[in-house]
Write a protein that holds these residues in place. Structure first.
Motif, mmCIF file in Angstrom:
data_model
loop_
_atom_site.group_PDB
_atom_site.id
_atom_site.type_symbol
_atom_site.label_atom_id
_atom_site.label_comp_id
_atom_site.label_asym_id
_atom_site.label_seq_id
_atom_site.Cartn_x
_atom_site.Cartn_y
_atom_site.Cartn_z
ATOM 1 N N LEU A 25 0.743 -1.057 0.020
ATOM 2 C CA LEU A 25 0.168 0.002 0.082
ATOM 3 C C LEU A 25 0.898 1.093 -0.129
ATOM 4 O O LEU A 25 0.546 2.232 -0.800
ATOM 5 C CB LEU A 25 -1.023 -0.160 1.241
ATOM 6 C CG LEU A 25 -2.155 1.260 1.245
ATOM 7 C CD1 LEU A 25 -2.654 1.412 -0.016
ATOM 8 C CD2 LEU A 25 -2.884 1.196 2.643
ATOM 9 N N ALA A 26 1.911 1.235 0.733
ATOM 10 C CA ALA A 26 2.805 2.186 0.649
ATOM 11 C C ALA A 26 3.639 2.554 -0.494
ATOM 12 O O ALA A 26 3.448 3.709 -1.099
ATOM 13 C CB ALA A 26 3.877 2.389 2.272
ATOM 14 N N ARG A 27 3.841 1.531 -1.287
ATOM 15 C CA ARG A 27 4.577 1.647 -2.552
ATOM 16 C C ARG A 27 3.481 2.151 -3.486
ATOM 17 O O ARG A 27 3.751 3.089 -4.498
ATOM 18 C CB ARG A 27 5.020 0.190 -2.895
ATOM 19 C CG ARG A 27 6.373 0.129 -2.310
ATOM 20 C CD ARG A 27 7.136 -1.047 -2.999
ATOM 21 N NE ARG A 27 6.702 -2.465 -2.800
ATOM 22 C CZ ARG A 27 6.573 -3.230 -1.859
ATOM 23 N NH1 ARG A 27 7.496 -2.987 -0.873
ATOM 24 N NH2 ARG A 27 5.846 -4.467 -2.013
ATOM 25 N N SER A 28 2.211 1.597 -3.756
ATOM 26 C CA SER A 28 1.280 1.942 -4.701
ATOM 27 C C SER A 28 0.845 3.219 -4.495
ATOM 28 O O SER A 28 0.541 4.026 -5.320
ATOM 29 C CB SER A 28 0.033 0.892 -4.577
ATOM 30 O OG SER A 28 -0.588 0.921 -3.471
ATOM 31 N N SER A 29 0.769 3.964 -3.157
ATOM 32 C CA SER A 29 0.474 5.281 -2.973
ATOM 33 C C SER A 29 1.356 5.977 -3.601
ATOM 34 O O SER A 29 0.995 7.299 -3.909
ATOM 35 C CB SER A 29 0.024 5.272 -1.471
ATOM 36 O OG SER A 29 -1.105 4.478 -0.963
ATOM 37 N N LEU A 30 2.749 5.880 -3.024
ATOM 38 C CA LEU A 30 3.764 6.543 -3.390
ATOM 39 C C LEU A 30 4.065 6.798 -4.829
ATOM 40 O O LEU A 30 4.125 7.752 -5.584
ATOM 41 C CB LEU A 30 5.056 6.325 -2.775
ATOM 42 C CG LEU A 30 6.341 7.089 -2.979
ATOM 43 C CD1 LEU A 30 6.121 8.494 -2.657
ATOM 44 C CD2 LEU A 30 7.382 6.268 -2.423
ATOM 45 N N SER A 31 3.697 5.572 -5.686
ATOM 46 C CA SER A 31 3.964 5.540 -6.942
ATOM 47 C C SER A 31 2.677 6.276 -7.561
ATOM 48 O O SER A 31 3.165 7.135 -8.598
ATOM 49 C CB SER A 31 3.696 4.258 -7.507
ATOM 50 O OG SER A 31 3.871 4.189 -8.737
ATOM 51 N N ALA A 32 1.764 6.306 -7.198
ATOM 52 C CA ALA A 32 0.422 6.980 -7.765
ATOM 53 C C ALA A 32 0.943 8.567 -7.585
ATOM 54 O O ALA A 32 0.760 9.289 -8.605
ATOM 55 C CB ALA A 32 -0.771 6.903 -7.177
#
Length: 97
Positions: A25-32
């Motif tokens: 979740l942290a990675r996908s949020s930061l990526s977005a």
């Protein structure tokens, strides 16, 4: 409640053999967020490509929030972000290549 606060205080779900859902979740949020920013720093096809990446990461984060059992208002906030990226994509598509 921020995504970070949710991750740190309420999210208890981990997926075996796939990595910790918190990290995902942290990675996908930061990526977005990063891809949205990068899209607005580019032109034409490059901008649209980065916005498509952002949309995919944002949709991924929404699904991860659902799996984690997040409150509906946090899920809706993520869905609103996806809708905003769709609007950005429409705007970017109106320009010429």
């Amino acid at each position: 409640m921020s995504v970070r606060e949710f991750i740190m205080s309420e999210m208890k779900v981990a997926i075996a053999n796939y990595g910790d859902l918190r990290d995902q979740l942290a990675r996908s949020s930061l990526s977005a967020t990063s891809n949205c920013t990068e899209a607005w720093c580019r032109y034409n096809k490059d901008a649209r490509r980065m916005a498509f990446y952002a949309k995919g990461s944002a949709a991924e984060a929404v699904q991860q929030l659902k799996i984690a059992g997040a409150r509906q208002e946090l899920i809706e906030l993520g869905m609103q972000c996806c809708r905003e990226i769709d609007r950005d994509l429409l705007y970017l598509s109106e320009g010429s290549d």
